[in-house]
Scaffold this active site. Structure first.
Site, PDB file in Angstrom:
ATOM      1  N   ARG A 280      42.329  32.868  31.734  1.00 41.30           N
ATOM      2  CA  ARG A 280      43.577  33.021  32.489  1.00 41.30           C
ATOM      3  C   ARG A 280      43.707  31.940  33.549  1.00 41.30           C
ATOM      4  O   ARG A 280      42.785  31.698  34.328  1.00 41.30           O
ATOM      5  CB  ARG A 280      43.624  34.394  33.158  1.00 41.30           C
ATOM      6  CG  ARG A 280      44.834  34.591  34.056  1.00 41.30           C
ATOM      7  CD  ARG A 280      44.879  35.978  34.619  1.00 41.30           C
ATOM      8  NE  ARG A 280      43.854  36.244  35.595  1.00 41.30           N
ATOM      9  CZ  ARG A 280      43.954  35.967  36.891  1.00 41.30           C
ATOM     10  NH1 ARG A 280      45.038  35.364  37.368  1.00 41.30           N
ATOM     11  NH2 ARG A 280      42.981  36.268  37.726  1.00 41.30           N
TER      12      ARG A 280
ATOM     13  N   ASP B  41      40.543  52.347  31.332  1.00 41.20           N
ATOM     14  CA  ASP B  41      41.046  53.611  30.789  1.00 41.20           C
ATOM     15  C   ASP B  41      42.109  53.414  29.713  1.00 41.20           C
ATOM     16  O   ASP B  41      42.062  54.043  28.648  1.00 41.20           O
ATOM     17  CB  ASP B  41      41.624  54.473  31.923  1.00 41.20           C
ATOM     18  CG  ASP B  41      40.616  54.761  33.014  1.00 41.20           C
ATOM     19  OD1 ASP B  41      39.414  54.799  32.707  1.00 41.20           O
ATOM     20  OD2 ASP B  41      41.033  54.939  34.175  1.00 41.20           O
TER      21      ASP B  41
ATOM     22  N   GLU C 164      47.368  43.972  32.964  1.00 39.41           N
ATOM     23  CA  GLU C 164      46.029  43.559  32.558  1.00 39.41           C
ATOM     24  C   GLU C 164      45.488  44.367  31.388  1.00 39.41           C
ATOM     25  O   GLU C 164      44.612  43.896  30.653  1.00 39.41           O
ATOM     26  CB  GLU C 164      45.072  43.660  33.751  1.00 39.41           C
ATOM     27  CG  GLU C 164      43.739  42.979  33.532  1.00 39.41           C
ATOM     28  CD  GLU C 164      42.834  43.009  34.753  1.00 39.41           C
ATOM     29  OE1 GLU C 164      41.653  42.664  34.607  1.00 39.41           O
ATOM     30  OE2 GLU C 164      43.321  43.381  35.847  1.00 39.41           O
TER      31      GLU C 164
ATOM     32  N   SER D 148      49.663  52.475  38.595  1.00 37.27           N
ATOM     33  CA  SER D 148      50.569  52.316  39.741  1.00 37.27           C
ATOM     34  C   SER D 148      50.391  50.980  40.447  1.00 37.27           C
ATOM     35  O   SER D 148      50.502  50.900  41.670  1.00 37.27           O
ATOM     36  CB  SER D 148      50.355  53.461  40.742  1.00 37.27           C
ATOM     37  OG  SER D 148      49.001  53.471  41.188  1.00 37.27           O
ATOM     38  N   GLY D 149      50.134  49.918  39.666  1.00 35.73           N
ATOM     39  CA  GLY D 149      50.088  48.580  40.239  1.00 35.73           C
ATOM     40  C   GLY D 149      51.416  47.866  40.073  1.00 35.73           C
ATOM     41  O   GLY D 149      52.464  48.503  39.854  1.00 35.73           O
TER      42      GLY D 149
ATOM     43  N   LYS E 201      45.670  57.168  39.360  1.00 33.60           N
ATOM     44  CA  LYS E 201      44.361  57.822  39.258  1.00 33.60           C
ATOM     45  C   LYS E 201      43.780  58.153  40.623  1.00 33.60           C
ATOM     46  O   LYS E 201      43.102  59.157  40.790  1.00 33.60           O
ATOM     47  CB  LYS E 201      43.405  56.932  38.467  1.00 33.60           C
ATOM     48  CG  LYS E 201      42.063  57.581  38.200  1.00 33.60           C
ATOM     49  CD  LYS E 201      41.264  56.847  37.142  1.00 33.60           C
ATOM     50  CE  LYS E 201      40.814  55.507  37.593  1.00 33.60           C
ATOM     51  NZ  LYS E 201      39.892  54.889  36.613  1.00 33.60           N
TER      52      LYS E 201
ATOM     53  N   ALA F 146      44.893  41.690  45.514  1.00 37.94           N
ATOM     54  CA  ALA F 146      45.115  40.303  45.088  1.00 37.94           C
ATOM     55  C   ALA F 146      45.465  39.443  46.300  1.00 37.94           C
ATOM     56  O   ALA F 146      46.353  39.780  47.077  1.00 37.94           O
ATOM     57  CB  ALA F 146      46.236  40.244  44.060  1.00 37.94           C
TER      58      ALA F 146
ATOM     59  N   GLU G 115      46.461  26.037  43.052  1.00 38.36           N
ATOM     60  CA  GLU G 115      45.189  26.633  42.703  1.00 38.36           C
ATOM     61  C   GLU G 115      44.598  25.933  41.491  1.00 38.36           C
ATOM     62  O   GLU G 115      45.249  25.105  40.849  1.00 38.36           O
ATOM     63  CB  GLU G 115      45.355  28.142  42.439  1.00 38.36           C
ATOM     64  CG  GLU G 115      45.813  28.904  43.667  1.00 38.36           C
ATOM     65  CD  GLU G 115      45.968  30.392  43.448  1.00 38.36           C
ATOM     66  OE1 GLU G 115      46.108  31.120  44.449  1.00 38.36           O
ATOM     67  OE2 GLU G 115      45.951  30.835  42.283  1.00 38.36           O
TER      68      GLU G 115
ATOM     69  N   LEU H 169      49.699  38.442  38.078  1.00 41.83           N
ATOM     70  CA  LEU H 169      50.800  39.219  38.657  1.00 41.83           C
ATOM     71  C   LEU H 169      52.125  38.823  38.015  1.00 41.83           C
ATOM     72  O   LEU H 169      53.014  39.658  37.819  1.00 41.83           O
ATOM     73  CB  LEU H 169      50.863  39.013  40.178  1.00 41.83           C
ATOM     74  CG  LEU H 169      49.743  39.682  40.989  1.00 41.83           C
ATOM     75  CD1 LEU H 169      49.801  39.230  42.441  1.00 41.83           C
ATOM     76  CD2 LEU H 169      49.851  41.197  40.899  1.00 41.83           C
TER      77      LEU H 169
ATOM     78  N   HIS I 174      36.048  39.716  37.119  1.00 42.38           N
ATOM     79  CA  HIS I 174      37.312  39.712  37.849  1.00 42.38           C
ATOM     80  C   HIS I 174      38.519  40.122  37.013  1.00 42.38           C
ATOM     81  O   HIS I 174      39.408  40.812  37.507  1.00 42.38           O
ATOM     82  CB  HIS I 174      37.547  38.311  38.417  1.00 42.38           C
ATOM     83  CG  HIS I 174      38.804  38.158  39.202  1.00 42.38           C
ATOM     84  ND1 HIS I 174      39.055  38.884  40.353  1.00 42.38           N
ATOM     85  CD2 HIS I 174      39.891  37.370  39.012  1.00 42.38           C
ATOM     86  CE1 HIS I 174      40.236  38.545  40.840  1.00 42.38           C
ATOM     87  NE2 HIS I 174      40.773  37.634  40.048  1.00 42.38           N
TER      88      HIS I 174
ATOM     89  N   ARG J 297      38.685  28.376  36.185  1.00 45.32           N
ATOM     90  CA  ARG J 297      37.684  29.308  36.688  1.00 45.32           C
ATOM     91  C   ARG J 297      36.438  29.400  35.796  1.00 45.32           C
ATOM     92  O   ARG J 297      35.332  29.593  36.305  1.00 45.32           O
ATOM     93  CB  ARG J 297      38.300  30.705  36.830  1.00 45.32           C
ATOM     94  CG  ARG J 297      39.270  30.797  37.985  1.00 45.32           C
ATOM     95  CD  ARG J 297      39.928  32.152  38.037  1.00 45.32           C
ATOM     96  NE  ARG J 297      40.780  32.270  39.213  1.00 45.32           N
ATOM     97  CZ  ARG J 297      41.547  33.317  39.473  1.00 45.32           C
ATOM     98  NH1 ARG J 297      41.564  34.334  38.634  1.00 45.32           N
ATOM     99  NH2 ARG J 297      42.296  33.353  40.554  1.00 45.32           N
TER     100      ARG J 297
ATOM    101  N   HIS K 156      35.366  35.661  38.429  1.00 42.26           N
ATOM    102  CA  HIS K 156      35.886  34.861  39.538  1.00 42.26           C
ATOM    103  C   HIS K 156      34.720  34.105  40.158  1.00 42.26           C
ATOM    104  O   HIS K 156      33.668  34.685  40.440  1.00 42.26           O
ATOM    105  CB  HIS K 156      36.560  35.741  40.583  1.00 42.26           C
ATOM    106  CG  HIS K 156      37.449  34.972  41.500  1.00 42.26           C
ATOM    107  ND1 HIS K 156      36.963  34.146  42.495  1.00 42.26           N
ATOM    108  CD2 HIS K 156      38.797  34.877  41.570  1.00 42.26           C
ATOM    109  CE1 HIS K 156      37.970  33.588  43.135  1.00 42.26           C
ATOM    110  NE2 HIS K 156      39.100  34.005  42.593  1.00 42.26           N
TER     111      HIS K 156
END
Length: 533
Positions: free
Chosen positions: A382, A219, A371, A14-15, A36, A47, A119, A388, A347, A286, A240
């Site tokens: 990444r 999962d 993801e 549910s993201g 979940k 985020a 970024e 996103l 991360h 990163r 991260h």
């Protein structure tokens, strides 16, 4: 007999990926979204940074593609990178149309101009954001839309246990549903669907220190693997560089945008160190920044390094980073005057279930987006704020394929009943807790930012012992949230370790002291289950 639900489309997760897909499909399908925990408990909500897309007239698609390819260290699928960058603006405009309020520049004319930040790894300002709580703005907006949509049913506090598949002679196996555990009643139920989508997020909870919420337990990757799907590039776990180091803070990520707006990394004595590691200094990708911090901490025997933005004006800091300012102020640190103690933390999972541009996996009717999936976008590392974006672009691609193949009239399978007649309630939960801590600790120590062959061999030995113990436990006791997550995490840990052992080089996020150089052979690490698909 366990309770069976039926729907056209089952979305597990549910993201941003799962909710945006549900909204795309809801005009023509009955959709169930499985969460979940509470619907806002996933990684999207937390985020901070934003979403990368070309909105600036001085920026272009080719530049976004080039930056992504550089960060990915030669392992990105360039066709997928271009597909994602080309569809970014349209997907963002859809999100804006749903009501997400991204920060705008002050302007006297009627044209809307979004405030874009920069970024690490980006050559332009192209990050749309909502202050420093972009994920929260996206998640809450999508949830509001979901709750006002009568074609979407939201099942909160339901764990997916396993996918249910059907073998067709001479054809690929197909996914027809899933077993689910209702945490509200503590009963196992099942759900049949024409199309099943994994949108369960990553697996960073496999490490002792992570910026992710508790639900990030791999999962979907584990379920897909057990069902017969291939996985790819599981060795590339993004750490991260900057998570808050404070005894009372738990896991709190400090957005990449801080460095994009001028924050500097310093040693405990106040000196900078990033210019010694990379000409891009704090704006290096990163993987480079995380390794530099890890190196300095180990070299100096220091508990942490420091992130310092106190040289910027107070009003600027409070306006652009209000969440971070208030959160850290409560801990007694004023970021307008003091540096922030930081450490790297697990991360993002760059690898995952192999899919195509429409999100299709190796099993008919099973999709994976976000993801949980390996798309080829991220390669060996990444690029900031592409995650996103990937959720939104591949959710739309999956929606288009599902809408084109969904049957309007369907007779649902009577799913096999869940058999728990020979299991009992556990009287030794301590076994789960002990195994849980052991797994996360040795993954951090042996399969972390810097690896060696010997460390990986030790980790594999440990994980194989844990698997046998957990499998025996799973066979004898009724399911629980901790048991289901541990079962999945130990499976994902094995996939990470075996993938890392196959890569005889250092590239991107995978750095090993035994093979410190790049190999001339550029290849994706693909693992295939024993099951015949």
């Amino acid at each position: 007999m366990n309770k069976q639900h039926n729907c056209d489309v089952l979305i597990i997760g549910s993201g941003a990926a799962g909710l945006s897909l549900a909204l795309h499909l809801s005009k023509n399908a009955d959709v169930v979204v499985l969460s979940k925990s509470r619907v806002n408990a996933g990684s999207t909500y937390y985020a901070q940074g934003g979403v990368a897309a070309v909105f600036d007239e001085n920026d272009n698609i080719d530049s976004h593609v080039a930056d992504t390819l550089v960060a990915g260290a030669g392992l990105c699928d360039e066709d997928v990178v271009r597909y994602t960058a080309e569809n970014a603006k349209e997907c963002m405009e859809w999100l804006i149309g749903q009501g997400v309020n991204f920060d705008k520049e002050e302007s006297t004319n009627t044209d809307i101009k979004y405030h874009l930040t920069r970024e690490g790894g980006h050559s332009h300002r192209r990050i749309l954001h909502s202050a420093d709580a972009t994920g929260k703005a996206i998640q809450t907006t999508l949830v509001d839309q979901i709750k006002n949509n009568n074609r979407i049913r939201l099942f909160e506090r339901y764990n997916a246990i396993d996918l249910i598949t059907k073998t067709n002679e001479g054809k690929k196996s197909e996914c027809i549903g899933a077993y689910i555990w209702n945490r509200n009643t503590e009963k196992v139920e099942s759900i049949a669907a024409q199309k099943i989508i994994l949108a369960t997020g990553g697996a960073s909870k496999v490490y002792q220190y992570t910026s992710n919420p508790d639900v990030a337990s791999g999962d979907g990757i584990a379920m897909a693997w057990r069902a017969g799907c291939r996985v790819a590039n599981m060795e590339f776990n993004q750490f991260h560089p900057t998570c808050l180091f404070h005894a009372e803070a738990g896991t709190f990520l400090l957005t990449e945008a801080l460095r994009g707006e001028g924050a500097l990394l310093r040693r405990p004595d106040g000196s900078r160190f990033m210019p010694s590691f990379d000409e891009r200094a704090e704006l290096a990708p990163r993987d480079i920044v995380a390794r530099a911090i890890d190196y300095e901490m180990k070299r100096l025997g220091a508990d942490c390094m420091y992130l310092d933005i106190s040289h910027r004006p107070d009003d600027f800091i409070k306006q652009h980073f209000p969440t971070i300012y208030q959160k850290i102020l409560k801990l007694g640190i004023d970021i307008t005057k003091q540096p922030i103690p930081i450490v790297p933390a697990a991360h993002y999972t760059c690898g995952g279930v192999m899919i195509d541009k429409q999100g299709k996996t190796d099993l008919n009717n099973l999709y994976a987006i976000g993801e949980v999936a390996y798309t080829g976008l991220h390669g060996a590392n990444r690029l900031a704020s592409n995650s996103l974006l990937e959720c939104l672009v591949f959710a739309r691609g999956a929606a288009q394929d599902i809408e084109a193949t969904l049957k309007r009239e369907v007779k649902y399978f009577a799913l096999p009943a869940w058999d728990d007649s020979r299991v009992t309630d556990s009287d030794e939960e301590v076994v789960i807790q002990h195994n849980w801590h052991e797994l996360r600790l040795f993954m951090w120590d042996y399969v972390g930012i810097v690896r060696t062959t010997k460390r990986l061999e030790r980790a594999l030995h440990r994980v194989e012992l844990l698997q046998r113990e957990i499998d025996e436990y799973y066979q004898n006791f009724r399911v629980s949230n901790n048991l289901l997550e541990l079962r999945n995490l130990v499976q994902v840990a094995e996939l990470i370790i075996k993938s890392a052992m196959e890569r005889k080089e250092s590239r991107g996020l995978h750095y090993t002291l035994d093979y410190p150089e790049l190999s001339n052979k550029i290849k994706t690490t693909v693992l295939t289950p024993i099951q015949v698909i």
